[in-house]
Design a protein around this motif. Structure first.
Motif, PDB file in Angstrom:
ATOM      1  N   ILE A  32       0.829  -1.199   0.000  1.00 20.18           N
ATOM      2  CA  ILE A  32       0.000   0.000   0.000  1.00 20.18           C
ATOM      3  C   ILE A  32       0.866   1.253   0.000  1.00 20.18           C
ATOM      4  O   ILE A  32       0.570   2.238  -0.689  1.00 20.18           O
ATOM      5  CB  ILE A  32      -0.981  -0.007   1.186  1.00 20.18           C
ATOM      6  CG1 ILE A  32      -2.004  -1.121   0.967  1.00 20.18           C
ATOM      7  CG2 ILE A  32      -1.683   1.324   1.317  1.00 20.18           C
ATOM      8  CD1 ILE A  32      -2.940  -1.315   2.127  1.00 20.18           C
ATOM      9  N   ALA A  35       2.062   2.108  -3.333  1.00 23.93           N
ATOM     10  CA  ALA A  35       1.085   2.768  -4.196  1.00 23.93           C
ATOM     11  C   ALA A  35       1.441   4.242  -4.362  1.00 23.93           C
ATOM     12  O   ALA A  35       1.364   4.798  -5.459  1.00 23.93           O
ATOM     13  CB  ALA A  35      -0.319   2.623  -3.632  1.00 23.93           C
ATOM     14  N   GLU A  38       4.463   4.635  -6.753  1.00 24.97           N
ATOM     15  CA  GLU A  38       4.116   4.337  -8.139  1.00 24.97           C
ATOM     16  C   GLU A  38       3.206   5.411  -8.705  1.00 24.97           C
ATOM     17  O   GLU A  38       3.328   5.808  -9.866  1.00 24.97           O
ATOM     18  CB  GLU A  38       3.454   2.963  -8.237  1.00 24.97           C
ATOM     19  CG  GLU A  38       4.477   1.875  -8.438  1.00 24.97           C
ATOM     20  CD  GLU A  38       3.892   0.584  -8.987  1.00 24.97           C
ATOM     21  OE1 GLU A  38       2.951   0.658  -9.810  1.00 24.97           O
ATOM     22  OE2 GLU A  38       4.363  -0.479  -8.569  1.00 24.97           O
ATOM     23  N   ALA A  39       2.277   5.846  -7.851  1.00 26.21           N
ATOM     24  CA  ALA A  39       1.382   6.912  -8.313  1.00 26.21           C
ATOM     25  C   ALA A  39       2.205   8.137  -8.681  1.00 26.21           C
ATOM     26  O   ALA A  39       2.012   8.743  -9.730  1.00 26.21           O
ATOM     27  CB  ALA A  39       0.372   7.254  -7.230  1.00 26.21           C
ATOM     28  N   GLU A  42       3.848   7.724 -12.038  1.00 25.40           N
ATOM     29  CA  GLU A  42       2.920   7.862 -13.161  1.00 25.40           C
ATOM     30  C   GLU A  42       2.540   9.318 -13.383  1.00 25.40           C
ATOM     31  O   GLU A  42       2.440   9.793 -14.516  1.00 25.40           O
ATOM     32  CB  GLU A  42       1.663   7.030 -12.893  1.00 25.40           C
ATOM     33  CG  GLU A  42       1.406   5.997 -13.961  1.00 25.40           C
ATOM     34  CD  GLU A  42       0.182   5.132 -13.673  1.00 25.40           C
ATOM     35  OE1 GLU A  42       0.364   3.939 -13.395  1.00 25.40           O
ATOM     36  OE2 GLU A  42      -0.931   5.685 -13.732  1.00 25.40           O
ATOM     37  N   ILE A  43       2.296  10.003 -12.269  1.00 22.78           N
ATOM     38  CA  ILE A  43       1.935  11.417 -12.375  1.00 22.78           C
ATOM     39  C   ILE A  43       3.039  12.197 -13.068  1.00 22.78           C
ATOM     40  O   ILE A  43       2.771  13.023 -13.950  1.00 22.78           O
ATOM     41  CB  ILE A  43       1.681  12.021 -10.985  1.00 22.78           C
ATOM     42  CG1 ILE A  43       0.472  11.384 -10.350  1.00 22.78           C
ATOM     43  CG2 ILE A  43       1.492  13.515 -11.061  1.00 22.78           C
ATOM     44  CD1 ILE A  43      -0.813  11.806 -10.966  1.00 22.78           C
ATOM     45  N   PHE A  46       2.923  11.688 -16.718  1.00 25.06           N
ATOM     46  CA  PHE A  46       1.816  12.415 -17.339  1.00 25.06           C
ATOM     47  C   PHE A  46       2.137  13.901 -17.432  1.00 25.06           C
ATOM     48  O   PHE A  46       1.924  14.547 -18.453  1.00 25.06           O
ATOM     49  CB  PHE A  46       0.546  12.186 -16.520  1.00 25.06           C
ATOM     50  CG  PHE A  46      -0.646  12.893 -17.077  1.00 25.06           C
ATOM     51  CD1 PHE A  46      -1.257  13.911 -16.358  1.00 25.06           C
ATOM     52  CD2 PHE A  46      -1.164  12.563 -18.313  1.00 25.06           C
ATOM     53  CE1 PHE A  46      -2.359  14.565 -16.867  1.00 25.06           C
ATOM     54  CE2 PHE A  46      -2.257  13.208 -18.838  1.00 25.06           C
ATOM     55  CZ  PHE A  46      -2.867  14.219 -18.108  1.00 25.06           C
ATOM     56  N   LYS A  47       2.649  14.410 -16.310  1.00 19.67           N
ATOM     57  CA  LYS A  47       2.973  15.839 -16.285  1.00 19.67           C
ATOM     58  C   LYS A  47       3.999  16.176 -17.365  1.00 19.67           C
ATOM     59  O   LYS A  47       3.864  17.169 -18.075  1.00 19.67           O
ATOM     60  CB  LYS A  47       3.525  16.206 -14.906  1.00 19.67           C
ATOM     61  CG  LYS A  47       3.819  17.669 -14.783  1.00 19.67           C
ATOM     62  CD  LYS A  47       4.141  18.052 -13.347  1.00 19.67           C
ATOM     63  CE  LYS A  47       4.542  19.511 -13.318  1.00 19.67           C
ATOM     64  NZ  LYS A  47       5.069  19.904 -12.032  1.00 19.67           N
TER      65      LYS A  47
ATOM     66  N   PHE B  38      -3.963  -1.611  -2.991  1.00 20.33           N
ATOM     67  CA  PHE B  38      -2.897  -0.940  -3.753  1.00 20.33           C
ATOM     68  C   PHE B  38      -3.476  -0.226  -4.969  1.00 20.33           C
ATOM     69  O   PHE B  38      -3.220   0.938  -5.221  1.00 20.33           O
ATOM     70  CB  PHE B  38      -1.860  -1.988  -4.167  1.00 20.33           C
ATOM     71  CG  PHE B  38      -0.882  -1.485  -5.191  1.00 20.33           C
ATOM     72  CD1 PHE B  38      -1.060  -1.755  -6.544  1.00 20.33           C
ATOM     73  CD2 PHE B  38       0.220  -0.743  -4.811  1.00 20.33           C
ATOM     74  CE1 PHE B  38      -0.149  -1.304  -7.475  1.00 20.33           C
ATOM     75  CE2 PHE B  38       1.138  -0.277  -5.747  1.00 20.33           C
ATOM     76  CZ  PHE B  38       0.943  -0.556  -7.093  1.00 20.33           C
ATOM     77  N   LYS B  42      -3.583   3.752  -5.524  1.00 21.71           N
ATOM     78  CA  LYS B  42      -2.803   4.312  -6.633  1.00 21.71           C
ATOM     79  C   LYS B  42      -3.700   5.093  -7.583  1.00 21.71           C
ATOM     80  O   LYS B  42      -3.395   6.240  -7.933  1.00 21.71           O
ATOM     81  CB  LYS B  42      -2.101   3.183  -7.378  1.00 21.71           C
ATOM     82  CG  LYS B  42      -1.256   3.697  -8.521  1.00 21.71           C
ATOM     83  CD  LYS B  42      -0.404   2.583  -9.115  1.00 21.71           C
ATOM     84  CE  LYS B  42      -0.181   2.890 -10.583  1.00 21.71           C
ATOM     85  NZ  LYS B  42       0.353   1.765 -11.314  1.00 21.71           N
ATOM     86  N   VAL B  46      -3.482   9.059  -8.501  1.00 19.41           N
ATOM     87  CA  VAL B  46      -3.201   9.459  -9.883  1.00 19.41           C
ATOM     88  C   VAL B  46      -4.285  10.367 -10.417  1.00 19.41           C
ATOM     89  O   VAL B  46      -4.004  11.438 -10.976  1.00 19.41           O
ATOM     90  CB  VAL B  46      -3.039   8.222 -10.796  1.00 19.41           C
ATOM     91  CG1 VAL B  46      -3.099   8.641 -12.242  1.00 19.41           C
ATOM     92  CG2 VAL B  46      -1.740   7.520 -10.514  1.00 19.41           C
ATOM     93  N   ILE B  53      -3.292  18.701 -12.904  1.00 20.45           N
ATOM     94  CA  ILE B  53      -2.342  18.977 -13.991  1.00 20.45           C
ATOM     95  C   ILE B  53      -3.067  19.429 -15.247  1.00 20.45           C
ATOM     96  O   ILE B  53      -2.668  20.375 -15.923  1.00 20.45           O
ATOM     97  CB  ILE B  53      -1.494  17.719 -14.280  1.00 20.45           C
ATOM     98  CG1 ILE B  53      -0.530  17.491 -13.126  1.00 20.45           C
ATOM     99  CG2 ILE B  53      -0.715  17.873 -15.568  1.00 20.45           C
ATOM    100  CD1 ILE B  53       0.287  16.236 -13.243  1.00 20.45           C
ATOM    101  N   TYR B  57      -2.429  23.011 -17.161  1.00 17.53           N
ATOM    102  CA  TYR B  57      -1.930  23.189 -18.522  1.00 17.53           C
ATOM    103  C   TYR B  57      -2.977  23.730 -19.476  1.00 17.53           C
ATOM    104  O   TYR B  57      -2.646  24.456 -20.400  1.00 17.53           O
ATOM    105  CB  TYR B  57      -1.331  21.873 -19.045  1.00 17.53           C
ATOM    106  CG  TYR B  57       0.062  21.652 -18.517  1.00 17.53           C
ATOM    107  CD1 TYR B  57       0.311  20.723 -17.516  1.00 17.53           C
ATOM    108  CD2 TYR B  57       1.125  22.424 -18.982  1.00 17.53           C
ATOM    109  CE1 TYR B  57       1.583  20.560 -17.011  1.00 17.53           C
ATOM    110  CE2 TYR B  57       2.395  22.263 -18.484  1.00 17.53           C
ATOM    111  CZ  TYR B  57       2.624  21.328 -17.495  1.00 17.53           C
ATOM    112  OH  TYR B  57       3.885  21.178 -16.977  1.00 17.53           O
TER     113      TYR B  57
END
Lengths: 116, 227
Positions: A32, A35, A38-39, A42-43, A46-47, B38, B42, B46, B53, B57
């Motif tokens: 957990i 998480a 990893e989040a 990923e962010i 994307f950014k 998890f 997550k 996200v 974001i 933008y």
């Protein structure tokens, strides 16, 4: 004798079972927590994508800026040039008209002051 | 004595197996739950950040578009102003050209004589004063003196008021480089009629400006009223 061995075995098995379960729980908590990382990853990805897109747009606009200004100037110059052509072709006629009118002086007495 | 040794051992084995199985099942359960939580956590994080974001933008990209529009508008304005300025320059050039040509024209003595006589007469009719001073160019002084008697005659013929005294100013003159004409003063200089060629040019030029503009720049599509 036998009984006590059997019970020991059971106790050992029980203890082992507890340990396995405890480890599973520890793994769960870690998962957990993962998480979050990893989040975050990923962010960031994307950014980065969006940022690239934005920067590309910005560059494009910068490039267009000069082009727009140049196009506008060229067009303006053309328009101003066409003024000259019209001026040259109409100039004489207009001057004729102006000069004639200026030199055509018509002195008039006031209508109420005239001798009948 | 009850159960035999083997039976007891078997039982113990079964129980151990049972304990192990239970533990394994529990571990499976925990691991499944772990994966589930998890994923939930997550995707929650996200999507939360994604929204921020995207908003950020989008706003910045709108800014770029806005800048582009502003620049476009500014360019259009600047262009319009340049063209208007160029037009005005041509109009002024026309007036200046007219002034030059008038200066040349008034060197034709016979033509100028008629014009000057008419200018004086026009001024006198306007003033209707008993005492009038005329001011002209230095070079025209004698000409004006020459013309004055006839003009006075005509004046007296047309008007009921017959008393008039004309003086030609010999101390002050209109500029030598002007196109000519006359200035008339009455009441000790308190009333002035400027009937110089240049004054006439300005007045007439301004009055026919609409016509000039139409000839030089075409009919104005944006004009709604023409009377």
């Amino acid at each position: 004798m036998l009984q006590s061995r059997g019970i020991t075995d059971l106790l050992v098995a029980e203890k082992k079972a507890q340990e396995i379960i405890e480890e599973a729980r520890k793994r769960k908590n870690k998962r957990i927590k993962d998480a979050q990382n990893e989040a975050k990853f990923e962010i960031e990805l994307f950014k980065g994508e969006r940022d690239q897109h934005y920067k590309a747009l910005e560059q494009q606009q910068l490039g267009n800026r000069d082009k727009m200004a140049q196009e506008s100037n060229v067009q303006t110059q053309i328009d101003i040039e066409s003024l000259k052509a019209k001026y040259d072709s109409n100039k004489d006629e207009l001057l004729e008209r102006i000069l004639t009118t200026v030199c055509d002086v018509k002195p008039q007495s006031h209508i109420n002051a005239r001798i009948e | 004595m009850g159960l035999s040794e083997t039976d007891v051992a078997k039982q113990i084995q079964h129980m151990i197996a049972f304990i192990q199985q239970e533990a394994a099942e529990k571990v499976e359960e925990i691991e499944a739950k772990a994966e589930e939580e998890f994923n939930i956590e997550k995707s929650r994080l996200v999507s939360q950040q994604r929204v921020k974001i995207i908003e950020y933008y989008d706003k910045k990209e709108k800014q770029i578009e806005l800048q582009r529009k502003i620049q476009h508008s500014n360019l259009a304005n600047a262009s319009r102003l340049s063209i208007l300025k160029a037009r005005d320059d041509y109009v002024q050039a026309l007036k200046e050209e007219a002034r030059k040509q008038l200066t040349i024209l008034t060197q034709d003595r016979s033509k100028y004589q008629t014009i000057l006589a008419n200018l004086i007469a026009q001024g006198l009719f306007l003033l209707m004063e008993k005492e009038v001073t005329l001011r002209c160019r230095r070079n025209d002084f004698h000409l004006v003196q020459q013309l004055t008697p006839d003009i006075v005659q005509r004046y007296k013929q047309e008007l009921k008021q017959i008393d008039i005294k004309i003086t030609v100013d010999d101390k002050n003159y209109i500029a030598d480089d002007s196109a000519g004409g006359i200035e008339l003063y009455a009441m000790g200089g308190k009333i002035k009629v400027s009937n110089t060629i240049e004054a006439r040019l300005s007045m007439i030029f301004n009055q026919i400006l609409p016509e000039i503009r139409e000839k030089l720049f075409g009919i104005n599509q944006n004009r709604k009223y023409h009377d």
